[in-house]
Motif scaffolding. Structure first.
Motif, PDB file in Angstrom:
ATOM      1  N   ASP A   1      10.032  -1.033  -5.208  1.00 42.27           N
ATOM      2  CA  ASP A   1      11.448  -1.514  -4.150  1.00 42.27           C
ATOM      3  C   ASP A   1      10.261  -2.077  -2.749  1.00 42.27           C
ATOM      4  N   VAL A   2      10.281  -3.328  -2.769  1.00 37.75           N
ATOM      5  CA  VAL A   2       8.790  -4.403  -1.733  1.00 37.75           C
ATOM      6  C   VAL A   2      10.880  -4.227  -0.739  1.00 37.75           C
ATOM      7  N   GLN A   3      11.656  -3.924   0.413  1.00 39.23           N
ATOM      8  CA  GLN A   3      12.374  -4.347   0.999  1.00 39.23           C
ATOM      9  C   GLN A   3      12.437  -2.382   1.556  1.00 39.23           C
ATOM     10  N   LEU A   4      12.201  -1.447   1.233  1.00 37.69           N
ATOM     11  CA  LEU A   4      12.685  -0.215   1.333  1.00 37.69           C
ATOM     12  C   LEU A   4      10.885   0.212   2.130  1.00 37.69           C
ATOM     13  N   LYS A   5       9.523  -0.729   2.015  1.00 34.53           N
ATOM     14  CA  LYS A   5       8.905  -0.451   1.865  1.00 34.53           C
ATOM     15  C   LYS A   5       8.446  -1.326   3.085  1.00 34.53           C
ATOM     16  N   ALA A   6       9.242  -2.552   2.835  1.00 30.70           N
ATOM     17  CA  ALA A   6       9.230  -3.092   4.304  1.00 30.70           C
ATOM     18  C   ALA A   6       9.944  -2.638   5.370  1.00 30.70           C
ATOM     19  N   TRP A   7      11.163  -1.915   5.674  1.00 28.30           N
ATOM     20  CA  TRP A   7      11.738  -1.655   6.418  1.00 28.30           C
ATOM     21  C   TRP A   7      10.512   0.127   6.995  1.00 28.30           C
ATOM     22  N   TRP A   8       9.371   0.777   6.137  1.00 29.34           N
ATOM     23  CA  TRP A   8       8.735   1.286   6.476  1.00 29.34           C
ATOM     24  C   TRP A   8       8.304   0.829   7.452  1.00 29.34           C
TER      25      TRP A   8
ATOM     26  N   LEU B   1      14.280  12.673 -10.776  1.00 32.70           N
ATOM     27  CA  LEU B   1      13.637  12.103  -9.181  1.00 32.70           C
ATOM     28  C   LEU B   1      12.444  11.462  -9.735  1.00 32.70           C
ATOM     29  N   ASP B   2      11.300  12.016 -10.823  1.00 34.47           N
ATOM     30  CA  ASP B   2      11.157  10.770 -10.787  1.00 34.47           C
ATOM     31  C   ASP B   2      11.619   9.744 -11.089  1.00 34.47           C
ATOM     32  N   GLY B   3      12.529   9.247 -11.656  1.00 36.29           N
ATOM     33  CA  GLY B   3      13.046   7.948 -11.318  1.00 36.29           C
ATOM     34  C   GLY B   3      13.499   7.968 -10.169  1.00 36.29           C
ATOM     35  N   LEU B   4      14.241   8.447  -9.057  1.00 38.27           N
ATOM     36  CA  LEU B   4      13.890   7.903  -7.679  1.00 38.27           C
ATOM     37  C   LEU B   4      12.927   7.503  -6.870  1.00 38.27           C
ATOM     38  N   VAL B   5      11.911   8.227  -7.616  1.00 34.75           N
ATOM     39  CA  VAL B   5      10.585   7.933  -6.790  1.00 34.75           C
ATOM     40  C   VAL B   5       9.651   6.632  -7.341  1.00 34.75           C
ATOM     41  N   ALA B   6      10.242   6.238  -8.854  1.00 36.53           N
ATOM     42  CA  ALA B   6       9.279   4.951  -8.977  1.00 36.53           C
ATOM     43  C   ALA B   6      10.922   3.739  -8.457  1.00 36.53           C
ATOM     44  N   ALA B   7      11.482   3.946  -8.865  1.00 35.45           N
ATOM     45  CA  ALA B   7      12.090   3.360  -8.243  1.00 35.45           C
ATOM     46  C   ALA B   7      12.190   2.551  -6.903  1.00 35.45           C
ATOM     47  N   VAL B   8      11.956   3.553  -5.821  1.00 34.58           N
ATOM     48  CA  VAL B   8      11.500   3.507  -4.480  1.00 34.58           C
ATOM     49  C   VAL B   8      10.102   2.322  -4.540  1.00 34.58           C
ATOM     50  N   ASN B   9       8.758   3.304  -5.643  1.00 37.80           N
ATOM     51  CA  ASN B   9       7.379   2.453  -5.298  1.00 37.80           C
ATOM     52  C   ASN B   9       7.604   1.542  -5.665  1.00 37.80           C
TER      53      ASN B   9
ATOM     54  N   ALA C   1       0.925  -1.208  -0.445  1.00 43.03           N
ATOM     55  CA  ALA C   1      -0.437   0.112  -0.077  1.00 43.03           C
ATOM     56  C   ALA C   1       1.123   0.958   0.253  1.00 43.03           C
ATOM     57  N   ALA C   2       1.735   1.380   1.127  1.00 44.30           N
ATOM     58  CA  ALA C   2       2.939   2.747   0.027  1.00 44.30           C
ATOM     59  C   ALA C   2       3.234   2.531  -1.005  1.00 44.30           C
ATOM     60  N   ASN C   3       2.591   3.912  -0.546  1.00 45.70           N
ATOM     61  CA  ASN C   3       3.234   4.554  -2.760  1.00 45.70           C
ATOM     62  C   ASN C   3       3.042   5.695  -2.457  1.00 45.70           C
ATOM     63  N   ILE C   4       4.663   6.901  -2.748  1.00 48.59           N
ATOM     64  CA  ILE C   4       4.695   7.910  -2.575  1.00 48.59           C
ATOM     65  C   ILE C   4       4.990   8.823  -3.323  1.00 48.59           C
ATOM     66  N   ARG C   5       3.874   9.958  -3.645  1.00 42.43           N
ATOM     67  CA  ARG C   5       3.598  10.844  -4.726  1.00 42.43           C
ATOM     68  C   ARG C   5       4.110  12.010  -4.232  1.00 42.43           C
ATOM     69  N   LEU C   6       4.361  11.946  -5.119  1.00 42.23           N
ATOM     70  CA  LEU C   6       6.032  14.277  -5.218  1.00 42.23           C
ATOM     71  C   LEU C   6       5.718  14.514  -6.600  1.00 42.23           C
TER      72      LEU C   6
END
Length: 282
Positions: free
Chosen positions: A48-55, A38-46, A25-30
């Motif tokens: 990335d399941v591991q980073l979302k799991a850390w959050w 910046l768009d590429g970073l946000v897409a890569a983050v969204n 459900a975590a989905n960063i919007r900027l």
């Protein structure tokens, strides 16, 4: 206004379903505004399941400790605030440290600031104590991998180094010496409206921290007249002054951002004697 706030709506969605559903459900919007990196970073983050799991783990630990929200919603809010501050500074022609010192451009500076905001409290997934240092530990491999398709060396390592400085600088005595570090530090403190707490106020042990936090109604960030940024904080009780002065003020004073940002807190409450109707942070 009536109904759920954006933070409440996002958190309600996060709380439904399995662990996998809550993490997904975590989905960063900027507002990337044409910044492709910046768009590429946000897409890569969204993606990335591991980073979302850390959050998610950070949010759970915060709830275990009866703390304010440290979920991905906090991450999104801090990232948006940081980006807002960055663009207001740019509008006034104020150069960021990575631009002045490394010859990067303003879009690279936005990537640095957002990257730091995205990773600033992932260390909470491990422990509250020294979580800023744990955040650096988790960032060390993950952020370079996310940036690999976007930056070649040596620029990639410079972006990671500057973001890492901003991450560690958000701790209580972080003393940032870059504008990027100051922006992330202050953006974190500006996520202070009372919706920030996921623990019902009635369950908190009444103290100056809980009372002050609950007194903050809203935070509005706009272009200033005498400074690049004007922050107006609406309070329903004068107890909120503690949050403004000791919380935000401590994070702002002594940073490169301090001279470019003014803070005004207003009390609009008919039920209490207005001892301090307007408070200006200095």
């Amino acid at each position: 206004m009536t109904g759920a706030s954006p933070r409440d709506a996002d958190q309600d969605a996060q709380d439904v379903g399995s662990l996998e559903d809550r993490v997904a459900a975590a989905n960063i919007r900027l507002p990337v505004r044409g910044n492709r990196k910046l768009d590429g970073l946000v897409a890569a983050v969204n993606a990335d399941v591991q980073l979302k799991a850390w959050w998610h783990a950070a949010a759970v630990n915060a709830e275990r400790l009866g703390m304010s929200d440290h979920s991905w919603v906090h991450i999104q809010i801090v990232s948006n605030i940081a980006l807002r501050l960055t663009r207001l500074l740019a509008r006034r022609g104020i150069r960021l440290s990575s631009v002045a010192d490394h010859g990067l451009d303003e879009r690279d500076a936005e990537v640095i600031i957002v990257a730091a905001a995205l990773f600033h409290c992932v260390g909470m997934s491990i422990h509250r104590a020294d979580h800023e240092q744990f955040s650096l530990f988790l960032t060390a491999d993950k952020l370079p991998a996310l940036l690999a398709p976007l930056y070649d060396e040596p620029r990639r390592s410079i972006v990671v180094a500057e973001a890492s400085h901003a991450i560690i600088s958000h701790r209580s005595k972080g003393a940032p010496f870059t504008m990027e570090g100051a922006i992330v530090r202050v953006a974190d403190a500006l996520d202070m409206a009372k919706g920030r707490s996921r623990v019902p106020f009635e369950q908190l042990l009444p103290n100056i921290h809980s009372l002050s936090s609950y007194a903050i109604e809203s935070v509005k960030i706009s272009a200033g007249t005498d400074t690049a940024v004007h922050v107006e904080i609406e309070m329903n009780n004068s107890a909120g002054i503690y949050q403004v002065d000791e919380g935000l003020g401590t994070k702002l004073r002594g940073t490169p951002l301090a001279e470019h940002l003014e803070v005004v807190a207003r009390i609009d409450a008919e039920h209490e004697e207005r001892l301090v109707p307007v408070f200006r942070l200095s």
